[in-house]
Design an enzyme around this catalytic site. Sequence first.
Site, PDB file in Angstrom:
ATOM      1  N   HIS A   6      -6.946  41.532  21.373  1.00  0.00           N
ATOM      2  CA  HIS A   6      -6.921  40.762  20.138  1.00  0.00           C
ATOM      3  C   HIS A   6      -6.930  39.260  20.434  1.00  0.00           C
ATOM      4  CE1 HIS A   6      -2.549  41.089  21.086  1.00  0.00           C
ATOM      5  NE2 HIS A   6      -2.553  39.825  20.692  1.00  0.00           N
ATOM      6  N   ARG A  10      -1.937  31.396  14.558  1.00  0.00           N
ATOM      7  CA  ARG A  10      -0.724  31.160  13.778  1.00  0.00           C
ATOM      8  C   ARG A  10      -1.130  30.800  12.352  1.00  0.00           C
ATOM      9  NH1 ARG A  10       0.354  29.112  18.809  1.00  0.00           N
ATOM     10  NH2 ARG A  10       2.175  30.061  19.794  1.00  0.00           N
ATOM     11  N   GLU A  56      -4.779  38.949  15.478  1.00  0.00           N
ATOM     12  CA  GLU A  56      -3.336  38.993  15.230  1.00  0.00           C
ATOM     13  C   GLU A  56      -2.951  37.720  14.500  1.00  0.00           C
ATOM     14  OE1 GLU A  56       0.615  37.987  17.734  1.00  0.00           O
ATOM     15  OE2 GLU A  56      -0.781  39.357  18.717  1.00  0.00           O
ATOM     16  N   ASN A  60       5.461  32.569  11.627  1.00  0.00           N
ATOM     17  CA  ASN A  60       6.832  32.219  11.993  1.00  0.00           C
ATOM     18  C   ASN A  60       7.584  31.865  10.720  1.00  0.00           C
ATOM     19  OD1 ASN A  60       6.605  32.476  14.876  1.00  0.00           O
ATOM     20  ND2 ASN A  60       5.284  30.678  14.794  1.00  0.00           N
ATOM     21  N   HIS A  80     -13.755  29.144  17.469  1.00  0.00           N
ATOM     22  CA  HIS A  80     -13.958  29.910  16.248  1.00  0.00           C
ATOM     23  C   HIS A  80     -13.881  31.409  16.531  1.00  0.00           C
ATOM     24  CE1 HIS A  80     -18.147  29.657  17.804  1.00  0.00           C
ATOM     25  NE2 HIS A  80     -18.208  30.905  17.362  1.00  0.00           N
ATOM     26  N   GLU A 123     -17.189  31.986  12.195  1.00  0.00           N
ATOM     27  CA  GLU A 123     -18.645  32.092  12.178  1.00  0.00           C
ATOM     28  C   GLU A 123     -19.041  33.458  11.648  1.00  0.00           C
ATOM     29  OE1 GLU A 123     -22.379  31.521  15.267  1.00  0.00           O
ATOM     30  OE2 GLU A 123     -20.420  32.088  16.057  1.00  0.00           O
TER      31      GLU A 123
END
Length: 145
Positions: A6, A10, A56, A60, A80, A123
């Site tokens: 993956h 964030r 992923e 937080n 990207h 993209e």
Amino acid sequence: MIKYLHTMIRVSDPQATVDFFKLIGLEETRRFDNEAGRFTLIFLAAPGQGDVAEVELTYNWPPEDGSAPEQYSGGRNFGHLAYRVDDIYATCQRLMDAGVTINRPPRDGHMAFVRSPDGISVELLQDGHLPPQEPWASMPNTGAW
């Protein structure tokens, strides 16, 4: 043996980001809340590709003391994410109808760029090639992509 698992990004608003990626066609494959670490992990993938390549999303949680949550910048430094789509025009229209800016329209029937709610450049690549179509063929770039 090596296997791609993956890419992590964030996010500051997990629902807005999940909604954005669902417009592209990704599905949530699993979610994990870690109360001790005060974060949530959300995994997304193209249909049927949860075991091949996932994104992923790491959220937080805001500090318990009420101070300001972390702010993320520099998404462009990341580069990207790229996804192949069945119909780039329909995908871009769906995104635009939901209020997403098409930063680099698919003027050539092959490639477009948009940004996630946290500024991650995405993209979109047409599977094959479509002939140029309006309004896309004459639509200018908007912002950075």
